[in-house]
Design an enzyme around this catalytic site. Structure first.
Site: not given
Length: 306
Positions: A22-24, A26, A28, A151, A176
């Site tokens: 998920g590095a694209n 935020g 990440g 989280s 979540y």
């Protein structure tokens, strides 16, 4: 940590191979950019390759010569996880840092391609499978680390083993929290297993506090409503600050494994990285082992520690 820790404190990671899910965008993206600046070889494991390529372009515009590469990974599809892992194992000789960062937050009830509730499936099971499949490379790389992003939602959560798929009722917020508690339990249990097998791999869990990222799209692609945006603005910190616990967990030489790193401000919502002792209350050995066994069964991935 009496001294404030920032990305300027990152130790030498040059030439180290790093995977960030998920590095694209935020957290990440901020994590990837900081490590690429320090000349790590960073792989952006992303679901959308177009967005991944855009993120690579942004990082290279900031740091010309940065070694960043996008690779396709959909954590909600175990076939995609297996393909990614096989491709990585064939292409790379080492893996110094695996950062399990990607996540979705409070979407409506939907199932992954494998029939799992999307948050438990993507946030936990996808990362569980990925880490297990990459474990041989981590074991063969000296002083490697697995960093799993949880989280503060995990702090008041529980795992409902009788309703993991949401078929007996679904609350997006509760599910979540369940997925993020699973992240925390997994990371600590992984450390216990690594240590008992005398392996030179550290598993660390962290949380970003409340960070202003696209997680607040609720996993639906829509922007958060006005109230949530206002709430986020009041209590959150920018993504580059939210990424600091991850960067600390991934690089600080004081890390031994098993720690829980989060912001040092009130309630862990904002601030600079420090170790959060609440993990000792949240971790339960019996529940973690039950979760581990169920995760191996659901994913078909069995960890091999020797």
């Amino acid at each position: 940590m009496s001294v404030v820790w920032t990305k300027d404190n990152i130790t030498d990671v040059s030439e180290q191979v790093v995977i960030i899910t998920g590095a694209n965008s935020g957290l990440g993206f901020e994590t990837a950019a900081a490590l690429a600046e320090r000349k790590a070889k960073v792989i952006l494991a992303v679901r959308n390759m177009e967005k991944g390529s855009e993120a690579v372009g942004k990082i290279k515009s900031l740091y010309p010569g940065a070694h960043v590469t996008p690779m396709q990974l959909d954590l909600g599809d175990l076939n995609s996880v297996r393909t990614f892992a096989a491709d990585f194992m064939n292409q790379y000789e080492s893996l110094s840092i695996l950062i399990n960062n990607a996540g979705i937050m409070i979407p409506p009830l939907r199932l992954t391609k494998d029939g799992f509730e999307s948050q438990f499936g993507g946030n936990h099971l996808g990362h569980f499978a990925l880490t297990g499949l990459l474990l041989p490379k981590l074991i063969s790389t000296p002083n490697s680390r697995v960093v799993t992003v949880s989280s503060i939602a995990a702090h008041n959560a529980a795992i409902d083993f009788d309703n993991l798929d949401g078929s007996k009722g679904y609350s997006a917020i509760k599910f979540y929290g369940q997925s993020k508690l699973a992240n925390l339990m997994f990371a600590r249990e992984l450390q216990n297993k690594l240590r008992s097998n005398h392996l030179d791999v550290a598993s660390v869990v962290c949380h970003p506090g409340i960070s202003n990222t696209n997680l607040f799209s609720f996993g639906s692609g829509k922007q958060a409503n006005t109230f949530m945006r206002m709430l986020t603005g009041l209590f959150s910190q920018p993504a580059h600050m939210g990424a600091l616990p991850t960067l600390y967990a991934a690089t600080a030489p004081t890390i031994k494994g098993g720690e829980y790193i989060g912001p040092d401000g009130r309630g862990g919502r904002k601030g600079y990285p420090k170790s959060a002792e609440i993990i000792n209350k949240l971790y339960d050995a019996d529940l973690s082992n039950r979760l581990w066994n169920i995760s191996e069964s659901l994913t078909g991935v069995s960890y091999k520690f020797n």
